[in-house]
Design a protein around this motif. Sequence first.
Motif, PDB file in Angstrom:
ATOM      1  N   TYR A   1      77.673  32.343  95.136  1.00  0.00           N
ATOM      2  CA  TYR A   1      76.477  32.612  94.350  1.00  0.00           C
ATOM      3  C   TYR A   1      75.317  31.822  94.945  1.00  0.00           C
TER       4      TYR A   1
ATOM      5  N   GLY B   1      64.767  30.254  87.155  1.00  0.00           N
ATOM      6  CA  GLY B   1      64.311  31.457  86.473  1.00  0.00           C
ATOM      7  C   GLY B   1      65.130  32.709  86.766  1.00  0.00           C
ATOM      8  N   LEU B   2      65.976  32.638  87.790  1.00  0.00           N
ATOM      9  CA  LEU B   2      66.782  33.814  88.163  1.00  0.00           C
ATOM     10  C   LEU B   2      68.262  33.628  87.859  1.00  0.00           C
ATOM     11  N   GLY B   3      68.676  32.410  87.565  1.00  0.00           N
ATOM     12  CA  GLY B   3      70.074  32.169  87.246  1.00  0.00           C
ATOM     13  C   GLY B   3      70.969  32.286  88.468  1.00  0.00           C
ATOM     14  N   LEU B   4      72.241  32.538  88.229  1.00  0.00           N
ATOM     15  CA  LEU B   4      73.218  32.688  89.309  1.00  0.00           C
ATOM     16  C   LEU B   4      73.297  34.154  89.714  1.00  0.00           C
TER      17      LEU B   4
ATOM     18  N   GLN C   1      71.629  30.131  93.343  1.00  0.00           N
ATOM     19  CA  GLN C   1      71.002  29.824  92.066  1.00  0.00           C
ATOM     20  C   GLN C   1      69.558  29.429  92.311  1.00  0.00           C
TER      21      GLN C   1
ATOM     22  N   MET D   1      69.998  26.872  96.119  1.00  0.00           N
ATOM     23  CA  MET D   1      71.266  26.187  95.828  1.00  0.00           C
ATOM     24  C   MET D   1      72.373  27.234  95.965  1.00  0.00           C
TER      25      MET D   1
ATOM     26  N   PHE E   1      76.361  36.083  84.464  1.00  0.00           N
ATOM     27  CA  PHE E   1      75.814  34.887  83.841  1.00  0.00           C
ATOM     28  C   PHE E   1      74.485  35.155  83.162  1.00  0.00           C
ATOM     29  N   GLY E   2      74.235  34.412  82.093  1.00  0.00           N
ATOM     30  CA  GLY E   2      72.877  34.281  81.575  1.00  0.00           C
ATOM     31  C   GLY E   2      72.113  33.329  82.496  1.00  0.00           C
ATOM     32  N   THR E   3      70.806  33.227  82.278  1.00  0.00           N
ATOM     33  CA  THR E   3      69.983  32.392  83.161  1.00  0.00           C
ATOM     34  C   THR E   3      70.055  30.914  82.814  1.00  0.00           C
TER      35      THR E   3
ATOM     36  N   LYS F   1      68.757  43.181  81.151  1.00  0.00           N
ATOM     37  CA  LYS F   1      69.809  42.372  81.750  1.00  0.00           C
ATOM     38  C   LYS F   1      71.079  42.511  80.938  1.00  0.00           C
TER      39      LYS F   1
ATOM     40  N   LEU G   1      75.078  27.466  80.488  1.00  0.00           N
ATOM     41  CA  LEU G   1      75.112  28.848  80.958  1.00  0.00           C
ATOM     42  C   LEU G   1      76.188  29.607  80.216  1.00  0.00           C
TER      43      LEU G   1
END
Lengths: 112, 112
Positions: free
Chosen positions: B35, B40-43, B37, B88, A102-104, A2, A88
Motif C-alpha cells: 500500500y 487525505g487519501l488513506g491507504l 499512504q 509512505m 480502508f477508511g481514510t 467511497k 483506521l
Amino acid sequence: QKEVEQDPGPLSVPEGAIVSLNCTYSNSAFQYFMWYRQYSRKGPELLMYTYSSGNKEDGRFTAQVDKSSKYISLFIRDSQPSDSATYLCATDYGGATNKLIFGTGTLLAVQP
Amino acid sequence: DVKVTQSSRYLVKRTGEKVFLECVQDMDHENMFWYRQDPGLGLRLIYFSYDVKMKEKGDIPEGYSVSREKKERFSLILESASTNQTSMYLCASSLSGTGTAFFGQGTRLTVV
C-alpha cells in the motif's frame, strides 16, 4: 461514493473521556470489520476484529458492527494520552485474498 | 507475534532511479500486499500477491511492479522513480480467509 467513509477529524478529547469513532460502508457483502491504530510515522497495528454483526470487547475498547445500517463503531473508555493516534476502519469481503478496504482514518488527540 | 519487516524506514532517491522496497514476513502467510499512504487519501492498494510468483494489480499499479519469488518475501519496484511517488509505503501480510492483515513499520520514500 467511497466504499468506506470515515470522518477524518481531528477529534480532541480530555483524558478519561469516552471516545466514539465511526465509519459507514456501502457494500452489504462485506463480512469482516477491523479497526487499526496507527501512531505517527509507524505502520498500522490491528486493534479489533469482528466478523459479521455484533459487539466485541477488549479491555477499554469495544467494536460494534450494525450490518442493517452499514455502520461500524469503535468505543474507547477511560481514554488515555497514549490512545492519541490515527484510527483506521477496514472491511473485507471474506474471500481468500483478504483485500482490505480502508477508511481514510480519524486523528484522535487525548489531552492530559 | 506476527512480524512483517520492511528493509528501510527512510529512503531518499533521485528522479529516474530504480527503487527496490523489500518486505519479509515470518508467519507463513499466503497473502502479501503493498500500500501507499498519503494525507487525505488513506491507504491505497498498489499490488498484492496470494501465492509465490502470483500477483494482482491493486487500485494504483501504474509506475510500480512487484516480485514474489519466495513465500516470505514481497518486493515493490519503482521502475523509474518520480516525485509523485514520494509517500509512505506499507507492506502487509495475511492468512487466507481470516479477514485481517498485519503491517510492517513502513518506508518513508522521498524522491527528489
